[in-house]
Write a protein that holds these residues in place. Structure first.
Motif, PDB file in Angstrom:
ATOM      1  N   ALA A  91       0.826  -1.220   0.000  1.00  0.00           N
ATOM      2  CA  ALA A  91       0.000   0.000   0.000  1.00  0.00           C
ATOM      3  C   ALA A  91       0.853   1.260   0.000  1.00  0.00           C
ATOM      4  O   ALA A  91       0.375   2.339  -0.390  1.00  0.00           O
ATOM      5  N   GLU A  92       2.105   1.130   0.413  1.00  0.00           N
ATOM      6  CA  GLU A  92       2.992   2.291   0.480  1.00  0.00           C
ATOM      7  C   GLU A  92       3.878   2.422  -0.749  1.00  0.00           C
ATOM      8  O   GLU A  92       4.741   3.292  -0.810  1.00  0.00           O
ATOM      9  N   ARG A  93       3.654   1.552  -1.738  1.00  0.00           N
ATOM     10  CA  ARG A  93       4.493   1.567  -2.934  1.00  0.00           C
ATOM     11  C   ARG A  93       3.660   1.700  -4.197  1.00  0.00           C
ATOM     12  O   ARG A  93       2.537   1.194  -4.275  1.00  0.00           O
ATOM     13  N   THR A  94       4.232   2.373  -5.180  1.00  0.00           N
ATOM     14  CA  THR A  94       3.701   2.379  -6.534  1.00  0.00           C
ATOM     15  C   THR A  94       4.758   1.707  -7.401  1.00  0.00           C
ATOM     16  O   THR A  94       5.876   2.222  -7.534  1.00  0.00           O
ATOM     17  N   VAL A  95       4.420   0.550  -7.941  1.00  0.00           N
ATOM     18  CA  VAL A  95       5.420  -0.273  -8.624  1.00  0.00           C
ATOM     19  C   VAL A  95       5.207  -0.235 -10.134  1.00  0.00           C
ATOM     20  O   VAL A  95       4.086  -0.405 -10.629  1.00  0.00           O
ATOM     21  N   THR A  96       6.292  -0.018 -10.853  1.00  0.00           N
ATOM     22  CA  THR A  96       6.271  -0.014 -12.314  1.00  0.00           C
ATOM     23  C   THR A  96       7.340  -0.964 -12.827  1.00  0.00           C
ATOM     24  O   THR A  96       8.503  -0.854 -12.449  1.00  0.00           O
ATOM     25  N   MET A  97       6.938  -1.879 -13.679  1.00  0.00           N
ATOM     26  CA  MET A  97       7.877  -2.778 -14.339  1.00  0.00           C
ATOM     27  C   MET A  97       8.261  -2.160 -15.673  1.00  0.00           C
ATOM     28  O   MET A  97       7.393  -1.799 -16.477  1.00  0.00           O
ATOM     29  N   ILE A  98       9.567  -2.024 -15.916  1.00  0.00           N
ATOM     30  CA  ILE A  98      10.057  -1.439 -17.167  1.00  0.00           C
ATOM     31  C   ILE A  98      10.765  -2.543 -17.946  1.00  0.00           C
ATOM     32  O   ILE A  98      11.869  -2.968 -17.586  1.00  0.00           O
ATOM     33  N   ALA A  99      10.110  -3.041 -18.978  1.00  0.00           N
ATOM     34  CA  ALA A  99      10.652  -4.134 -19.791  1.00  0.00           C
ATOM     35  C   ALA A  99      11.136  -3.581 -21.126  1.00  0.00           C
ATOM     36  O   ALA A  99      10.530  -2.657 -21.676  1.00  0.00           O
ATOM     37  N   PRO A 100      12.223  -4.121 -21.680  1.00  0.00           N
ATOM     38  CA  PRO A 100      12.740  -3.601 -22.945  1.00  0.00           C
ATOM     39  C   PRO A 100      11.811  -3.850 -24.124  1.00  0.00           C
ATOM     40  O   PRO A 100      11.880  -3.161 -25.142  1.00  0.00           O
ATOM     41  N   ALA A 101      10.927  -4.845 -24.006  1.00  0.00           N
ATOM     42  CA  ALA A 101       9.950  -5.152 -25.045  1.00  0.00           C
ATOM     43  C   ALA A 101       8.697  -5.692 -24.370  1.00  0.00           C
ATOM     44  O   ALA A 101       8.685  -5.953 -23.169  1.00  0.00           O
ATOM     45  N   GLU A 102       7.645  -5.850 -25.136  1.00  0.00           N
ATOM     46  CA  GLU A 102       6.394  -6.378 -24.574  1.00  0.00           C
ATOM     47  C   GLU A 102       6.662  -7.739 -23.947  1.00  0.00           C
ATOM     48  O   GLU A 102       7.154  -8.665 -24.612  1.00  0.00           O
ATOM     49  N   PRO A 103       6.365  -7.910 -22.658  1.00  0.00           N
ATOM     50  CA  PRO A 103       6.629  -9.204 -22.002  1.00  0.00           C
ATOM     51  C   PRO A 103       5.853 -10.337 -22.662  1.00  0.00           C
ATOM     52  O   PRO A 103       4.710 -10.166 -23.091  1.00  0.00           O
ATOM     53  N   TRP A 104       6.501 -11.485 -22.714  1.00  0.00           N
ATOM     54  CA  TRP A 104       5.893 -12.678 -23.284  1.00  0.00           C
ATOM     55  C   TRP A 104       5.437 -13.570 -22.138  1.00  0.00           C
ATOM     56  O   TRP A 104       6.207 -14.308 -21.554  1.00  0.00           O
ATOM     57  N   PHE A 105       4.150 -13.457 -21.795  1.00  0.00           N
ATOM     58  CA  PHE A 105       3.593 -14.234 -20.695  1.00  0.00           C
ATOM     59  C   PHE A 105       3.124 -15.600 -21.197  1.00  0.00           C
ATOM     60  O   PHE A 105       2.373 -15.690 -22.163  1.00  0.00           O
ATOM     61  N   ILE A 106       3.589 -16.660 -20.535  1.00  0.00           N
ATOM     62  CA  ILE A 106       3.253 -18.027 -20.927  1.00  0.00           C
ATOM     63  C   ILE A 106       2.387 -18.638 -19.824  1.00  0.00           C
ATOM     64  O   ILE A 106       2.799 -18.654 -18.663  1.00  0.00           O
ATOM     65  N   PRO A 107       1.203 -19.131 -20.145  1.00  0.00           N
ATOM     66  CA  PRO A 107       0.347 -19.741 -19.112  1.00  0.00           C
ATOM     67  C   PRO A 107       1.062 -20.888 -18.411  1.00  0.00           C
ATOM     68  O   PRO A 107       1.791 -21.663 -19.043  1.00  0.00           O
ATOM     69  N   GLU A 108       0.858 -20.995 -17.108  1.00  0.00           N
ATOM     70  CA  GLU A 108       1.483 -22.083 -16.356  1.00  0.00           C
ATOM     71  C   GLU A 108       0.913 -23.433 -16.733  1.00  0.00           C
ATOM     72  O   GLU A 108       1.618 -24.445 -16.677  1.00  0.00           O
ATOM     73  N   LYS A 109      -0.371 -23.464 -17.116  1.00  0.00           N
ATOM     74  CA  LYS A 109      -1.020 -24.737 -17.398  1.00  0.00           C
ATOM     75  C   LYS A 109      -1.723 -24.711 -18.749  1.00  0.00           C
ATOM     76  O   LYS A 109      -2.248 -23.684 -19.187  1.00  0.00           O
ATOM     77  N   VAL A 110      -1.741 -25.868 -19.392  1.00  0.00           N
ATOM     78  CA  VAL A 110      -2.468 -26.084 -20.637  1.00  0.00           C
ATOM     79  C   VAL A 110      -3.338 -27.321 -20.434  1.00  0.00           C
ATOM     80  O   VAL A 110      -2.822 -28.393 -20.111  1.00  0.00           O
ATOM     81  N   ALA A 111      -4.629 -27.160 -20.574  1.00  0.00           N
ATOM     82  CA  ALA A 111      -5.578 -28.271 -20.346  1.00  0.00           C
ATOM     83  C   ALA A 111      -5.395 -28.880 -18.961  1.00  0.00           C
ATOM     84  O   ALA A 111      -5.487 -30.098 -18.777  1.00  0.00           O
ATOM     85  N   GLY A 112      -5.115 -28.018 -17.986  1.00  0.00           N
ATOM     86  CA  GLY A 112      -4.990 -28.476 -16.613  1.00  0.00           C
ATOM     87  C   GLY A 112      -3.637 -29.041 -16.241  1.00  0.00           C
ATOM     88  O   GLY A 112      -3.408 -29.397 -15.086  1.00  0.00           O
ATOM     89  N   LEU A 113      -2.722 -29.137 -17.193  1.00  0.00           N
ATOM     90  CA  LEU A 113      -1.385 -29.664 -16.943  1.00  0.00           C
ATOM     91  C   LEU A 113      -0.349 -28.560 -17.062  1.00  0.00           C
ATOM     92  O   LEU A 113      -0.531 -27.592 -17.808  1.00  0.00           O
ATOM     93  N   SER A 114       0.743 -28.711 -16.314  1.00  0.00           N
ATOM     94  CA  SER A 114       1.842 -27.768 -16.451  1.00  0.00           C
ATOM     95  C   SER A 114       2.264 -27.683 -17.915  1.00  0.00           C
ATOM     96  O   SER A 114       2.332 -28.691 -18.621  1.00  0.00           O
ATOM     97  N   VAL A 115       2.541 -26.486 -18.389  1.00  0.00           N
ATOM     98  CA  VAL A 115       2.933 -26.291 -19.783  1.00  0.00           C
ATOM     99  C   VAL A 115       4.187 -27.085 -20.124  1.00  0.00           C
ATOM    100  O   VAL A 115       4.451 -27.391 -21.288  1.00  0.00           O
ATOM    101  N   TYR A 116       4.972 -27.457 -19.099  1.00  0.00           N
ATOM    102  CA  TYR A 116       6.192 -28.219 -19.363  1.00  0.00           C
ATOM    103  C   TYR A 116       5.895 -29.620 -19.893  1.00  0.00           C
ATOM    104  O   TYR A 116       6.727 -30.198 -20.608  1.00  0.00           O
ATOM    105  N   TRP A 117       4.735 -30.185 -19.550  1.00  0.00           N
ATOM    106  CA  TRP A 117       4.424 -31.533 -20.026  1.00  0.00           C
ATOM    107  C   TRP A 117       4.243 -31.576 -21.535  1.00  0.00           C
ATOM    108  O   TRP A 117       4.875 -32.406 -22.200  1.00  0.00           O
ATOM    109  N   PRO A 118       3.409 -30.718 -22.144  1.00  0.00           N
ATOM    110  CA  PRO A 118       3.337 -30.745 -23.613  1.00  0.00           C
ATOM    111  C   PRO A 118       4.649 -30.332 -24.271  1.00  0.00           C
ATOM    112  O   PRO A 118       5.003 -30.862 -25.329  1.00  0.00           O
ATOM    113  N   LEU A 119       5.381 -29.416 -23.644  1.00  0.00           N
ATOM    114  CA  LEU A 119       6.684 -29.039 -24.203  1.00  0.00           C
ATOM    115  C   LEU A 119       7.622 -30.243 -24.248  1.00  0.00           C
ATOM    116  O   LEU A 119       8.380 -30.431 -25.206  1.00  0.00           O
TER     117      LEU A 119
END
Length: 382
Positions: free
Chosen positions: A203-231
């Motif tokens: 509550a006492e902070r205002t946080v800003t993430m500064i990334a060099p490019a648009e972050p590439w967010f990868i879902p943790e799960k695919v069809a209920g399984l960790s994304v690492y399993w299909p990979l």
């Protein structure tokens, strides 16, 4: 304390996961070796990370050859669980590790009373006492993540602006209240920005993430399984570094596993700027897109630089001081690297990928000897 011999077949520099994985395969091949590590205990490199650190790889993909993580470990292990696992792994597999031993110089050995041509001399300090060990081969397993990289522009900020690299961060209380910039676009930046935006004192902070490019967010799960399993199932996780899929993923930059930070941005709890920091003056960071971000503190999640000042072997390093290698094999006969990002596969730098590289390097070491591994020297005892 383990005694360090004067001569051995292979010296492994670094007792983290890469060094332990390499030791496992060398022992299997019957090759005498020792691991030199500058920490007090196996796993200390993990104990020194920030308190809330959790692996972004599930525990099935966070284990070394020969030992799974214990059942009580979390699905995504914590830093302390990994540290304790590595310590237990070293004990279970009788890894010949000499702690509190800092390597200071590696060079070609000078001929002495016996023929040392083609051997290496490894100088070290142990509890302030110098020593030297010679070896036919050297494997550098200290990793590329040892020397924090902070942009030079950081010097332009006022002294009143608190600055810290992610390697020196432990808890949110390390930073003052106010406007906090987290600079970086990888998993560390996302995890720490999330903690600062939602954790104690948020509550006492205002946080800003500064990334060099648009972050590439990868879902943790695919069809209920960790994304690492299909990979893993489709062969992507261990795809060769020069394959099309690996080159595509490499070109995208660090993927951020999980979408928590993304959700915080959408809800307005976490600011996001996608531009490079190109300057700093007073209390502001200057971005390439012309923006200025006023700050009271900066957390630099800007990675690490390759730095191997102890390597004095001609041809082992590039002109920029990084490892010169092809799949971990140096152009210098008898010199090897392990644990590097994209060393041979997509997953070379995570625990899951260490064994494949350790197998290749062990085979190369055996092949270079021109002998059957069964005839090689027995592994060192305690």
């Amino acid at each position: 304390m383990r005694e360090i011999p004067s001569d051995v077949d292979v010296v492994i520099v670094g007792g983290g996961q890469a060094g332990l994985g390499m030791s496992y395969r060398l022992s299997e091949a019957g090759i005498a070796h020792i691991v030199l590590d500058d920490r007090e205990r196996t796993g200390d490199v993990w104990r020194e990370r920030w308190d809330s650190l959790v692996l972004f790889t599930p525990k099935r993909f966070a284990a070394l050859a020969g030992s799974p993580l214990p059942p009580e470990a979390d699905p995504y292990p914590t830093r302390l669980q990994i540290a304790d696992y590595l310590e237990q792994y070293a004990a279970d597999h009788a890894v010949p590790v000499a702690h509190r031993t800092r390597v200071t110089r590696i060079a070609r050995a000078e001929p002495t009373g016996r023929d040392f041509r083609g051997r290496f001399a490894i100088q070290y300090e142990r509890d302030a006492h110098p020593g030297t060990i010679t070896a036919r081969s050297v494997v550098i397993a200290s990793g590329p993540f040892q020397y924090p990289r902070v942009p030079r522009v950081a010097a332009g900020l006022d002294d009143a602006v608190a600055q810290r690299h992610s390697s020196a961060y432990r808890t949110p209380s390390d930073l003052p209240a106010g406007r906090i910039a987290v600079v970086g676009g990888g998993n560390s930046a996302a995890q720490l920005a999330t903690e600062l935006a939602t954790g104690p004192g948020a509550a006492e902070r205002t946080v800003t993430m500064i990334a060099p490019a648009e972050p590439w967010f990868i879902p943790e799960k695919v069809a209920g399984l960790s994304v690492y399993w299909p990979l893993s199932l489709f062969g992507i996780l261990d795809s060769p570094a020069d394959s099309r899929i690996s080159q595509y993923i490499h070109s995208r930059g660090d993927g951020i596993l999980g979408t928590e930070a993304k959700k915080l941005v959408r809800r307005g709890q976490l600011g996001l700027r996608t531009s490079r920091v190109v300057g700093a003056a007073g209390r502001a960071l200057e971005l390439a897109n012309g923006e200025r971000v006023e700050v009271d503190a900066v957390l630099w999640c800007t990675g690490f630089r390759a730095h191997y000042p102890f390597v004095a072997v001609e041809g082992a390093l590039t002109e920029h001081g990084g490892p010169r290698h092809d799949r971990g094999i140096s152009p210098v006969s008898g010199f090897y690297w392990i644990g590097l990002p994209w060393q041979s596969r997509l997953d070379s730098s995570i625990l899951h990928g260490i064994d494949a590289d350790a197998r290749e390097l062990t085979a190369a070491i055996v092949d270079a000897r021109g002998t059957d591994p069964a005839l090689a020297s027995a592994s060192m005892g305690s």
